[in-house]
Design an enzyme around this catalytic site. Structure first.
Site, short mmCIF file in Angstrom:
data_model
loop_
_atom_site.label_atom_id
_atom_site.label_comp_id
_atom_site.label_asym_id
_atom_site.label_seq_id
_atom_site.Cartn_x
_atom_site.Cartn_y
_atom_site.Cartn_z
N SER A 67 45.30 46.44 36.64
CA SER A 67 44.35 45.82 36.19
C SER A 67 45.13 44.17 36.44
CB SER A 67 44.16 45.84 34.71
OG SER A 67 43.45 44.84 34.10
N GLN A 106 29.50 37.35 48.45
CA GLN A 106 30.58 36.37 48.37
C GLN A 106 30.88 35.21 49.22
OE1 GLN A 106 34.23 38.36 47.26
NE2 GLN A 106 33.29 39.51 45.35
N PHE A 148 47.88 32.93 39.60
CA PHE A 148 48.16 33.24 38.09
C PHE A 148 46.84 32.43 37.43
CE2 PHE A 148 52.09 30.36 36.91
CZ PHE A 148 51.24 29.34 36.74
N GLU A 149 46.78 32.86 36.19
CA GLU A 149 45.83 32.42 35.42
C GLU A 149 44.11 32.37 35.95
OE1 GLU A 149 46.14 29.82 32.43
OE2 GLU A 149 48.06 29.94 31.96
N GLY A 150 43.99 33.57 36.68
CA GLY A 150 42.83 33.50 37.51
C GLY A 150 43.06 33.05 38.83
N THR A 193 48.26 41.50 31.74
CA THR A 193 48.16 42.00 33.30
C THR A 193 48.79 43.30 33.17
OG1 THR A 193 47.99 39.97 34.30
CG2 THR A 193 48.71 41.75 35.60
N SER A 221 42.79 41.01 38.49
CA SER A 221 41.73 40.26 38.14
C SER A 221 40.75 40.89 37.64
CB SER A 221 40.94 39.85 39.54
OG SER A 221 41.88 39.13 40.32
N CYS A 235 50.37 39.08 26.84
CA CYS A 235 50.48 40.26 27.79
C CYS A 235 49.17 40.81 27.98
CB CYS A 235 51.39 41.17 26.81
SG CYS A 235 52.89 40.37 26.31
N ASP A 252 40.45 32.54 43.80
CA ASP A 252 39.31 33.21 44.54
C ASP A 252 38.34 33.65 43.44
OD1 ASP A 252 40.60 33.46 47.49
OD2 ASP A 252 41.96 33.99 45.71
#
Lengths: 632, 254
Positions: free
Chosen positions: A202, A540, A442-444, A198, A204, A196, A447
């Site tokens: 909040s 970027q 998900f999981e990062g 995200t 990324s 838990c 990008d």
């Protein structure tokens, strides 16, 4: 697990630097080295950390092949024998018991299937045997989740959210007491776990979470308040790894600051509630829900990994799980490709089987290459982890990015080969494509992970450069001469000899060119650092090109290593693998050239700033600016 | 009752694999091909495990004869619930010409050495389809046999066995010790679960050579040739019924 990436916060440069340091799982300089320097110096110039990671060293233009050649094998004879016996029951379970289409249509895993998964042992694959787990190493785990990924990604996430992130923190950072208390029940699937992190505001930017835990007056509990969203297994998890801000006083300055701490929170502590299952595009049978914490008393002994260490705990958990995603998705790609081949070899149009047409052939060949890269990355990383490497964060991030995009492409093209049949639900590919979409988020997010790869590498290269500058200042002749020789060779065109000399002679050209690309990459990185300095953080457009080139170079090295292994062992698929590696590398080398040129090409740089301008205007306008050509 | 059960577990090419003949026609390709336990032997193991769960049996010994990889087959049997394994290692040309008689001799010898009360084997292996091992083992031991069992019930010192025969069921009673062969509908074998597979690693497997059991496995037969099944000839479409009859007549069928 439905969380976006959280590796970097790009708003404040200081925070980025701090996060990057936290993210680093590379060994810190040993105290021995450090004590040689005076304390004052240490605080000013940190000695760059030596890394044995291929990707990390790529950023200083050097090929460190320790982790890539020869293709590592994470299994000893006993591991292999065990794995040989383990694969069958998992395969059979997914063929005969689990029904992916039913799970999808009901947006739930039926209890009978869950019970079957419990009996199979699927909830505690890597938990130690003494805590009721199966005790698999990373490579064995990868092979089993590859099978799961070939059948049902929804169940894959149900299982992964539980063990790959849900209670992984307890295995990695738990005290003996915590392990004894929680692992036996979660490893058997008697209780489910969730991760838990995200929150509504909040994603990324993980350090910005607002859930807070404050010590109770008697000092025995933390009182937890806040809410989390998109928590996989959040609707029913009994044991949760929860991240919350805790006030921490710096003993030196007396200043109190919030820092993230990880907690093991049980639903039965009281004050924990969860929302209804979210409706989603894919992985529907995996439960995704909001979780709320209202004055939840969490015993202080449930702090996981130390007070204030939460960010590090979170990143390590994710970092340790990414190879599993690559493994699962290589299973998915295998299954999608098989469906496509079955159709292509049976379907006749214009009087010929469609697999005889170049259009279909190119698609199939590309599917095979993407699979080859993904599968090779997954097992290379898992094997390195099993060999004790802790220096794989960039490789793991790359494998997640590559696998999620490759699986999407492969399944998309499989659908294209099947044409209308692919679009119909009965065929199953449509469901796979929906399931796959989340893997890029998900999981990062991919990008964020790209920026993470680029910035971590640049930081490493920056440290290296700084050390060089210092050597110049202090007149360290050895270092200067070494570097001078390297540069002289570059400028007069006397390239360093092929640094990938272990590649099989049949792929010597690809090895040679990839080795040159490594050098070219190093030069590009150095010039970017010199030109932009710390401001590179905000570039970027450039960072993404750097990341793309890094991913391609790593992919090349991985397949060169895998194909070399096949050729040296003379296995039956050796020639086929050589073809896959050759075409993959040839095409990737072109892309690498393009990306490395882009960061210094005037026309490209002007394109980037123009695109930035276009986006700005759109956002100011709140939509597309151009009118319909009809004007109506 | 507390029986000691010996179960035969043959390692065969997996039922789902498409069998290919070696180019030199000396046999079928086994290298790099997935193998698993003969499905009828899985049923045999399952039956033994159920008997142990019902406290009819006290120990289950799994037996396999063949190359080193048979250990994997035995591990599966152990993970399903067998207590220990015996591997008789035979490889190379000797294994390729191994016959049910050899296996029967080994089983018979082991039955005596291990004080076995009941031998259960699959009714046949899916590779050679011999359907001989149970019968020959019973003969060698001079024990009663109940082949192709679809139901087994233990009753004071004997077994009541239901056999599927053409057009019906036959129920027979055999005294123990005896030899039973398992048919398809005897039970549905369980999956070996992953935790049990890990636990099975600690169960002992004894390794023997054929000569330890006094069995001479030197080849008695020679494989002359192994052929692929003939490829089905392409058919032809005909216009109407008359044409069919004409074709059949021409082929000598009418």
């Amino acid at each position: 697990m439905l969380r976006s990436g959280r590796n970097l916060q790009l708003l404040s440069k200081n925070v980025v630097r701090e996060n990057l340091r936290l993210l680093s799982s590379t060994p810190q300089p040993s105290p021995k080295d450090a004590t040689k320097k005076v304390a004052k110096e240490r605080t000013l110039d940190k000695k760059p950390v030596k890394s044995s990671s291929f990707v990390m060293n790529l950023f200083i233009g050097s090929s460190n092949t320790a982790q890539v050649f020869p293709f590592p094998d994470g299994l000893n004879t006993e591991h292999k024998e065990t794995l040989g016996v383990l694969v069958d029951p998992v395969q059979k379970f997914f063929e005969e018991v689990n029904d992916a289409a039913l799970n999808d249509s009901q947006s739930a895993v039926p209890e009978a299937t869950t019970q079957g998964l419990r009996e199979l042992g699927a909830f505690g694959l890597q938990a130690p045997v003494e805590y009721n787990g199966v005790g698999l190493n990373n490579t064995q785990y990868a092979r089993l989740v590859e099978t799961v990924g070939g059948f049902d990604l929804g169940v894959g996430i149900f299982l992964g959210a539980h063990q790959s992130i849900g209670f992984k923190g307890i295995t990695l950072f738990g005290t003996e007491e915590q392990k004894k208390k929680y692992l036996p029940k979660v490893a058997t699937g008697e209780q489910f776990a969730a991760f838990c992190l995200t929150e509504p505001s909040s994603g990324s930017d993980a350090n910005s979470i607002r859930t807070r835990a404050v010590l109770s007056p008697d000092g025995k509990h933390y009182i937890l308040n806040g809410s989390k969203i998109w928590i996989s297994n959040g609707g029913f998890a009994e044991v949760m790894t929860v991240f919350a801000q805790t006030p921490i006083t710096d003993p030196a300055t007396g200043e109190t600051k919030d820092k993230v701490t990880a907690f093991i929170v049980e639903r039965k502590f009281g004050g924990v509630t969860s929302g209804p299952p979210e409706k989603k595009m894919g992985i529907k049978c995996s439960n995704t829900a909001e979780v709320y914490y209202d004055n939840v008393p969490v015993p202080i002994e449930n702090v996981l990994g130390g007070v204030g260490q939460g960010f590090k705990v979170a990143m390590n958990i994710l970092n340790n799980g990414r190879f599993g995603m690559a493994a699962a998705l290589s299973g998915t790609m295998k299954a999608s490709t098989k469906t496509a081949i079955q159709h292509a070899t049976a379907r006749v149009q214009f009087g010929r089987r469609i697999d005889s047409y170049g259009t279909i052939q190119e698609k199939l060949a590309r599917m095979a290459m993407l699979h080859y890269v993904t599968e090779s990355m997954a097992y290379m990383i898992s094997s390195n982890m099993d060999k004790g490497s802790t220096d794989f964060q960039l490789e793991a991030a790359i494998s997640k990015v590559f696998a999620s995009e490759a699986a999407w492409n492969v399944t998309d093209e499989a659908i294209q080969i099947l044409g209308g049949n692919g679009f119909m639900s009965a065929n199953g590919l449509e469901k796979v494509l929906r399931d796959l979409r989340i893997f890029r988020i998900f999981e990062g997010t991919n990008d964020i992970l790209r920026l993470f790869v680029a910035l971590t590498g640049l930081q490493y290269a920056g440290g290296h450069l700084k050390q060089l500058q210092k050597a110049v200042k202090s007149g360290n002749v050895g270092v200067i001469l070494g570097e001078a020789a390297k540069r002289a060779k570059r400028t007069v065109g006397l390239r360093q000899s092929n640094s990938l000399s272990e590649v099989h002679p049949k792929l010597a050209l690809q090895a040679q060119l990839t080795s040159k690309a490594v050098e070219g990459f190093g030069i590009t990185v150095e010039s970017l650092l010199i030109k932009h300095g710390k401001n590179i953080l905000d570039e970027q457009f450039l960072l993404n090109r750097v990341a793309a080139a890094a991913i391609d170079i790593y992919a090349n090295v991985v397949v060169l290593s895998r194909a070399t292994r096949a050729l040296n062992m003379n296995i039956s698929s050796a020639n086929h693998e050589e073809m896959l590696a050759r075409v993959w590398c040839n095409e990737a080398l072109d892309r690498i050239q393009l990306n490395l040129t882009a960061v210094k090409s005037q026309s490209q740089l002007s394109n980037f700033s123009t695109m930035s301008q276009i986006a700005k205007e759109m956002c100011e306008h709140g939509g597309l600016i151009q009118q319909n050509p009809l004007g109506i | 009752m507390s029986l000691r059960i010996l179960v035969g577990c043959k390692r065969v090419i997996d039922y789902a694999v498409k069998i290919r003949v070696k180019p030199d026609k000396s046999g079928v390709i086994t290298e790099g091909v997935k193998h698993s336990m003969n499905p009828f032997d899985e049923i045999a193991i399952e039956e033994a495990v159920r008997m142990k769960e019902k406290k009819i049996a006290k120990e289950i010994v799994a037996f396999s004869c063949g190359p080193t990889q048979c250990q994997e087959t035995l591990r599966t049997a152990l993970a399903m619930g067998a207590d220990r394994g015996i591997h008789v290692e035979v490889s190379g040309p000797e294994y390729e010409t191994l016959q049910p008689l050899h296996i029967s001799k080994m089983l018979a010898k082991l039955a005596k050495d291990e004080q076995i009360d009941l031998i259960i084997v699959g009714k046949q292996a899916i590779d050679d389809d011999c359907n001989q091992t149970a019968q020959m083992t019973a003969a060698l031991l001079d024990w009663p046999q109940a082949t192709s069992a679809s139901k087994i019930e233990a009753k004071d010192g004997s077994l009541q066995v239901v056999r599927e025969i053409d057009g019906g069921l036959e129920t027979i009673k055999v005294k123990l010790p005896s030899v039973v062969s398992a048919d398809l509908r005897l039970n549905e074998p369980r999956y070996a679960t992953l935790p049990n597979i890990m636990k099975a690693k600690k169960k002992p497997i004894k390794k023997l050579a054929p000569k330890d059991l006094g069995v001479d496995v030197s080849p008695r037969i020679q494989v002359v040739t192994v052929e692929e099944p003939p490829v089905r000839q392409a058919g032809a479409k005909v216009e109407n019924v008359d044409a069919v009859i004409e074709k059949l007549k021409a082929l000598g069928h009418a």
